[in-house]
Design a protein around this motif. Sequence first.
Motif, mmCIF file in Angstrom:
data_model
loop_
_atom_site.group_PDB
_atom_site.id
_atom_site.type_symbol
_atom_site.label_atom_id
_atom_site.label_comp_id
_atom_site.label_asym_id
_atom_site.label_seq_id
_atom_site.Cartn_x
_atom_site.Cartn_y
_atom_site.Cartn_z
ATOM 1 N N VAL A 162 13.860 23.012 -8.262
ATOM 2 C CA VAL A 162 12.944 22.034 -8.842
ATOM 3 C C VAL A 162 11.840 21.716 -7.833
ATOM 4 N N ALA A 163 10.593 21.749 -8.283
ATOM 5 C CA ALA A 163 9.471 21.450 -7.396
ATOM 6 C C ALA A 163 9.435 19.957 -7.083
ATOM 7 N N VAL A 164 9.377 19.628 -5.811
ATOM 8 C CA VAL A 164 9.278 18.238 -5.367
ATOM 9 C C VAL A 164 7.844 18.014 -4.876
ATOM 10 N N GLU A 165 7.109 17.162 -5.582
ATOM 11 C CA GLU A 165 5.694 16.954 -5.316
ATOM 12 C C GLU A 165 5.478 15.756 -4.385
ATOM 13 N N ARG A 166 4.460 15.886 -3.564
ATOM 14 C CA ARG A 166 4.022 14.785 -2.695
ATOM 15 C C ARG A 166 2.583 14.454 -3.049
ATOM 16 N N ARG A 167 2.353 13.247 -3.520
ATOM 17 C CA ARG A 167 1.023 12.832 -3.967
ATOM 18 C C ARG A 167 0.538 11.701 -3.078
ATOM 19 N N VAL A 168 -0.656 11.853 -2.509
ATOM 20 C CA VAL A 168 -1.261 10.842 -1.642
ATOM 21 C C VAL A 168 -2.498 10.282 -2.342
ATOM 22 N N PHE A 169 -2.608 8.981 -2.399
ATOM 23 C CA PHE A 169 -3.756 8.333 -3.022
ATOM 24 C C PHE A 169 -4.025 7.019 -2.298
ATOM 25 N N ARG A 170 -5.231 6.524 -2.475
ATOM 26 C CA ARG A 170 -5.624 5.267 -1.826
ATOM 27 C C ARG A 170 -5.633 4.162 -2.872
ATOM 28 N N ALA A 171 -5.046 3.033 -2.502
ATOM 29 C CA ALA A 171 -4.930 1.944 -3.468
ATOM 30 C C ALA A 171 -4.884 0.621 -2.744
ATOM 31 N N GLU A 172 -5.021 -0.446 -3.517
ATOM 32 C CA GLU A 172 -5.013 -1.806 -2.987
ATOM 33 C C GLU A 172 -3.583 -2.308 -2.830
ATOM 34 N N THR A 173 -3.288 -2.889 -1.670
ATOM 35 C CA THR A 173 -1.976 -3.449 -1.395
ATOM 36 C C THR A 173 -2.146 -4.845 -0.800
ATOM 37 N N ILE A 174 -1.036 -5.466 -0.443
ATOM 38 C CA ILE A 174 -1.115 -6.787 0.189
ATOM 39 C C ILE A 174 -1.731 -6.713 1.575
ATOM 40 N N ASP A 175 -1.837 -5.523 2.142
ATOM 41 C CA ASP A 175 -2.483 -5.329 3.441
ATOM 42 C C ASP A 175 -3.861 -4.708 3.308
ATOM 43 N N GLY A 176 -4.469 -4.779 2.121
ATOM 44 C CA GLY A 176 -5.763 -4.156 1.885
ATOM 45 C C GLY A 176 -5.592 -2.741 1.346
ATOM 46 N N ASP A 177 -6.669 -1.966 1.377
ATOM 47 C CA ASP A 177 -6.606 -0.583 0.903
ATOM 48 C C ASP A 177 -5.810 0.269 1.887
ATOM 49 N N ARG A 178 -4.851 1.005 1.345
ATOM 50 C CA ARG A 178 -3.993 1.869 2.160
ATOM 51 C C ARG A 178 -3.761 3.191 1.441
ATOM 52 N N ASP A 179 -3.452 4.226 2.245
ATOM 53 C CA ASP A 179 -3.043 5.514 1.689
ATOM 54 C C ASP A 179 -1.551 5.454 1.376
ATOM 55 N N LEU A 180 -1.208 5.619 0.116
ATOM 56 C CA LEU A 180 0.173 5.542 -0.331
ATOM 57 C C LEU A 180 0.674 6.919 -0.742
#
Length: 586
Positions: free
Chosen positions: A85-103
């Motif tokens: 089974v392919a296990v995907e890793r997705r990185v995106f930037r979004a708003e968090t309680i610490d400001g914008d972060r790469d999640l």
Amino acid sequence: MLDLRVLRAAVLPVLLALIVVAFSLENRPEPLRTTFAPDAFQPARVVADAGRLADAAPRRRPGSRGDAAIAAIVRGRMRALLPGVAVERRVFRAETIDGDRDLVTISAQRPGTGPAGQIVLVAARDIVGRGGRAQLTATATLLELARVLARASPRRTVTFASVSGATGGQAGMLDLIGWLPRPVDAVIEVGDVGGPARGALTIVPWSNGTGAAPGVLTRTFAQALRQEADTDGGAPRARAQLARFAFGVSLSGQGVALQDGVASLRLSVSGEGAADPRAPVSADRVQRIGRALLRAITALDEGPDVPAGASRDLVIARKQLPGWSLRLLVAALLLPALLTLGDALARRRRRGEVLWPGVAHVLSLAAPLALAWCFVRLTGVLGLVAATSPPGAPGAVPLDGRGAIALICALIVLALGFLVVQPALARRLGAATAVTAGGMIAPVFMVTICAAGAWLLNPYAALVLVAPSLFWLVLPGREDRPRTGPALLAVLLGLVPAAVLAQSLAGQLGVGLTGVPWYVLTTLAGGQLGPAAALAWALAGGSALAALLAALRSGRAAGSPRITVRGPVGYAGPGSLGGTSSARRR
């Protein structure tokens, strides 16, 4: 002047609506069941994995190194547990309680054997504080479910996802719902399964908009919990449901999925909030909750499709009140106010009286509230306040020095709005004072208009405004102005439902009395209340202030004077029995 005959005639539709509501009560949907024995779920593996993950990264704020380290470990474990089974890793930037972060989101899809849709299992990694072994039982349970289902043959595709951003904003869940292929039968957010029980609900059904998880979904999990854990997960009371449906907010991930039209719920012994970072883990509780989760997933896999999106049905005493019947009841309750006000406005128009000065008075009182909302929202947009939508749990964004300054500035803006903006706007608009005839009827008119507008989108929010629409009819009066005491009592009674539901919502979210101002500010700064909703609530607030002023000043003379001196009882007045000699035609 109000004609109470119109009000009495308009009560008949209310009685008819109550009869319809009584006969519309229906049985709750039956839960989905399975004969599968979930003995394959091993709690010892979950406890061990949670301990290892907590030791590997004690600090896991969203987008931090610890958060990314746990994501890497989860990806490696999923590859080992789901061969082929392919296990995907997705990185995106979004708003968090610490400001914008790469999640980072780690996901894997276990294909099903049939053409049906998919069941999505989600667990969040991030936490505020240090440790969080109980919170990591969610991720460890996700891995254990991957191990068990890898050896099974599910009909539906099962998607496993490890996300971040759950401490505020639900960025991981929002991104996941955005790219998941449809159809999605259900999204199950796995929370803390091993810590101490907190709150009344193990099954969290709330949407971040209006409604809750479909009844068949919640009852399926409640049935599984009864069989495996000797509990039904708790059932929210009618007051709690009304508060959630009217104000539409949820702290956990299932809320954004439901808001997006996907059936979803959260299963967690810590309820809607995050587990205490220092909470111990119970292997017995992990076994009971974990096996109940596996049993419910199997029942969903074997059963028919679950209705999509949030349900607006109200659960009352083991019965279910359909949303359409409550909408009908709210419309019937608003009808007396609408008809009575329409008749009163027609009478005033025939006498040449205008309503605009009173309406302008309400608008001038609503303006400072709208101005304060604009300022608070601006602090969130500019990043002056670390706020997200949906909001984080109380304490996720602590009140620091910058937050205290923002709170004080917001209060100053509100005060200046009433001291400077309101008088200037009232003069500009030609507003009347609260004691004039138009000033007495305008608050009732404006709050009824707000209720009618809310009824179109959210009848539960309109239900909050029904009471002021009816009780405040005392303000214009039937013949002359009421006394201050009864008028003030009527105004306060109209505000009781809103106060009761707001108190219920604060209790459910765990917001203490001293923490209400800061939590309200962070919620508004994050954009949980949109511009249209903010304007509507500002108008309702301005109407409440105008009604309060009208009640406090109701005893003062204005318009037609109150008659206080009368002649003898048998005296009819000159000329009543015939013309006087001086008035006879000569």
